[in-house]
Write a protein that holds these residues in place. Structure first.
Motif, PDB file in Angstrom:
ATOM      1  N   MET A   1       5.375   5.921   8.904  1.00 46.25           N
ATOM      2  CA  MET A   1       6.255   6.477   7.869  1.00 46.25           C
ATOM      3  C   MET A   1       7.307   5.458   7.417  1.00 46.25           C
ATOM      4  O   MET A   1       7.661   4.555   8.155  1.00 46.25           O
ATOM      5  N   ARG A   2       7.787   5.627   6.198  1.00 44.05           N
ATOM      6  CA  ARG A   2       8.822   4.749   5.676  1.00 44.05           C
ATOM      7  C   ARG A   2      10.167   5.213   6.203  1.00 44.05           C
ATOM      8  O   ARG A   2      10.507   6.399   6.148  1.00 44.05           O
ATOM      9  N   ALA A   3      10.941   4.262   6.738  1.00 43.61           N
ATOM     10  CA  ALA A   3      12.266   4.584   7.275  1.00 43.61           C
ATOM     11  C   ALA A   3      13.295   4.636   6.140  1.00 43.61           C
ATOM     12  O   ALA A   3      13.015   4.229   5.013  1.00 43.61           O
ATOM     13  N   TYR A   4      14.479   5.153   6.443  1.00 42.38           N
ATOM     14  CA  TYR A   4      15.597   5.059   5.491  1.00 42.38           C
ATOM     15  C   TYR A   4      16.313   3.748   5.758  1.00 42.38           C
ATOM     16  O   TYR A   4      16.804   3.509   6.865  1.00 42.38           O
ATOM     17  N   THR A  15       9.634   2.991  -3.116  1.00 35.02           N
ATOM     18  CA  THR A  15       8.317   3.114  -2.500  1.00 35.02           C
ATOM     19  C   THR A  15       7.213   3.056  -3.560  1.00 35.02           C
ATOM     20  O   THR A  15       6.185   2.409  -3.360  1.00 35.02           O
ATOM     21  N   GLU A  19       4.040   0.537  -3.597  1.00 33.74           N
ATOM     22  CA  GLU A  19       2.671   1.068  -3.630  1.00 33.74           C
ATOM     23  C   GLU A  19       1.868   0.457  -4.774  1.00 33.74           C
ATOM     24  O   GLU A  19       0.703   0.112  -4.616  1.00 33.74           O
ATOM     25  N   HIS A 318      15.406   6.715  12.495  1.00 36.38           N
ATOM     26  CA  HIS A 318      14.850   6.008  11.327  1.00 36.38           C
ATOM     27  C   HIS A 318      15.898   5.750  10.243  1.00 36.38           C
ATOM     28  O   HIS A 318      15.580   5.740   9.049  1.00 36.38           O
ATOM     29  N   GLU A 342      17.945  11.890  -0.236  1.00 30.24           N
ATOM     30  CA  GLU A 342      17.526  12.384   1.084  1.00 30.24           C
ATOM     31  C   GLU A 342      17.979  11.442   2.197  1.00 30.24           C
ATOM     32  O   GLU A 342      18.285  11.903   3.302  1.00 30.24           O
TER      33      GLU A 342
ATOM     34  N   ASP B  27       4.921  -1.285   5.270  1.00 30.30           N
ATOM     35  CA  ASP B  27       5.411  -0.994   6.621  1.00 30.30           C
ATOM     36  C   ASP B  27       5.037  -2.168   7.512  1.00 30.30           C
ATOM     37  O   ASP B  27       3.907  -2.286   7.969  1.00 30.30           O
ATOM     38  N   GLY B  32       8.654   0.599   9.541  1.00 31.87           N
ATOM     39  CA  GLY B  32       8.970   1.580   8.511  1.00 31.87           C
ATOM     40  C   GLY B  32       9.518   0.955   7.233  1.00 31.87           C
ATOM     41  O   GLY B  32       9.844   1.663   6.279  1.00 31.87           O
TER      42      GLY B  32
END
Lengths: 359, 359
Positions: A1-4, A15, A19, A318, A342, B27, B32
């Motif tokens: 998962m992508r962290a903050y 992101t 991508e 994270h 978020e 990642d 992450g």
């Protein structure tokens, strides 16, 4: 998962941009080659580069008498390039000092001419801020006035654009594209890409075209704005992949509704974090309210012996890169355009839990 | 599908490298975040940067008294940085002229001091080459001797390293890592990354440490080798993603067996192409055999009215970027490390068919 990722720079990128870059990394639009394997003079690449510039012009509403340059070397190379480009006729400038980055610019400019330092840092009841402009003593004959619009390390930002007689030169490295700004009030703005634009290794310079011809003779040819302007930033091979990624970020910003829309999101993010800190007796922000940065929020724990534990537990949640700059310590959350609400929400919730556990 | 890319730069990268970069773009190793979103001062990133340097040191067998710098601005910024770094005590140097790139270096150096130009270009029976070193008139008191080891545009390469009294400074932009080279014979070598190292926007400088302290006072701080050497090339934010990609290329080269092994492949590629051209009466290479470039193979069609058709049909066969440099015309196949033998084979087969169809 992508962290903050709250890193001050190189910073989080959208992101969706990563991508897209990932999808076309090996084969750009059916050409069979990566965009980073393409000649900067190819028709395809030139179109990518020109589109990036056109989108940036749209985003910042850049007037047609300004050149947009895609350069290398970071803001630090501009600390030299600016006096080298502007001290050819009159080697004198005013520099407003508000923190570590403006001070670095001052030290470099002094190597090339006379620098009138206007120390605008004030301390108001223990908080750091920027002095009222009435107190600034500008020179009568400065070639330009330099300031750092947002001090990334200190988290100090100008509330208004200074009014000056001489052309205004601004370091916007950590604030460019975060809020609408009237380019026509500037002689030159510059920004390292690695906060709100793209990867490190690209530097944007936006310069009014009547200022191009006053360089000192000893300027390296590549640093001369006039040379780069006349060659569409391709005097030599530019940082083609970084330029392309910046273009993807500009497209993403337009899809978000442009700078005005992203500014509203930024205001909401900053309000959520500052409001939480202000109502807390566990955290503190050391900046005068009017000069708080929209992008870089430094804060301290009232009990600084908990700093390491805070950072460690944040990482476990994270929430990355919350340590303050090594020169000042404490914490800092950089909440650039690519950091979503978020992320700030998750940070505030963590801060709340941490405070409850340790008060 | 991936095309065969003969671009002179930005040039082909190994497909395996791009695939790895693609996999970890969003990642990096479970952190992450993308490697390009990571602070250059983070433990993780510093390890990546240091490993890249260590691998380059291994590949080129770089002695410990040489600093390896990861900089920005391309070889062109080094055209200024070299005299600015070395003319502080004695503003005089010898420059060997063998083509367009060495001439650009000469023009920039002349802006900072006295340049003794040694024109080493010779014409032997209509072919361009490099004069015998006995004919070169070096100065007695030059601070350094500069040459361009491989002229990317002309396709002219030195057979041997020049023997000089003054420290030897070499532009290896298009030949670095293509063949073993004895670093200890140089005072400094430099190379833009976009041929054999990685993406455009990164520049490698390898400099002997006793040469670090002779800069001219007007040198921009960031261009001063001593400053960068003392700060592990992180005086400011470096081009982190390009540095990382260079590291992937260095790893790939080690997996290929190192520089000696890749050199053998390069010799086979060049032999296949030059041999084919030499036996043909349809194509011609304009360079003296002893000075033919291992990396950049210029060639002409005896009937140049067919040039455009040749390029167009080559592209239809996924053989890309075969046009010669805009300043010289004709064709050029750049066959850097990342261009496989199959690409050269496909090119020769196409050239053969084209010749049969149009003779």
């Amino acid at each position: 998962m992508r962290a903050y990722n709250f890193c001050a720079g190189p910073a989080a990128l959208p992101t969706a941009v990563l991508e897209k870059a990932q999808r076309e990394l090996l084969d750009w639009q059916g050409t069979g080659v990566s965009i980073m394997e393409m000649s900067h003079r190819s028709q395809e690449y030139v179109a990518v580069a020109e589109k990036a510039e056109a989108n940036l012009r749209q985003l910042l509403n850049i007037p047609s008498n300004y050149k947009v340059l895609f350069l290398q070397g970071g803001a630090t190379l501009q600390f030299s390039a600016i006096p080298l480009n502007f001290f050819g006729k009159n080697a004198k400038a005013d520099y407003i000092k508000t923190g570590i980055w403006s001070d670095k610019a001052i030290k470099e400019a002094k190597r090339y001419g006379e620098v009138n330092v206007i120390d605008a840092t004030v301390n108001v009841n223990g908080k750091t801020g920027i002095a009222q402009s009435q107190s600034w003593n500008f020179s009568e004959d400065a070639s330009y006035v330099h300031y750092c619009e947002n001090e990334t390390i200190g988290g100090v930002q100008f509330k208004d654009i200074p009014k000056t007689k001489a052309p205004l030169v601004a370091d916007l490295s950590s604030s460019i594209l975060s809020a609408p700004i009237d380019i026509s009030q500037f002689g030159l703005i510059y920004a390292g890409a690695q906060k709100n634009i793209g990867p490190a290794g690209l530097t944007i310079v936006i310069v009014r075209d009547d200022l191009l011809d006053q360089a000192k003779p000893e300027i390296p040819s590549l640093l001369k704005y006039a040379n780069q302007a006349h060659n569409q930033s391709m005097l030599n091979t530019p940082a083609t992949y970084s330029w392309y990624l910046a273009g993807l970020v500009f497209e993403w910003l337009l899809e978000q509704g442009g700078v005005k829309a992203i500014h509203e999101k930024n205001l909401a993010k900053a309000k959520r974090l500052y409001d939480y800190i202000d109502q807390s007796d566990f955290y503190d922000n050391p900046i005068v309210k009017d000069n708080r940065s929209l992008m870089n929020v430094p804060f301290t724990l009232v009990n600084d012996s908990l700093d390491q534990l805070f950072l460690q537990q944040a990482e476990e949640h994270h929430l990355l890169n919350l340590a303050g700059h090594r020169s000042v310590g404490g914490m800092r959350a950089s909440i650039y355009n690519a950091v979503p609400l978020e992320a700030v929400e998750a940070l505030v919730q963590f801060m709340e839990k941490f405070a409850q556990a340790h008060r």
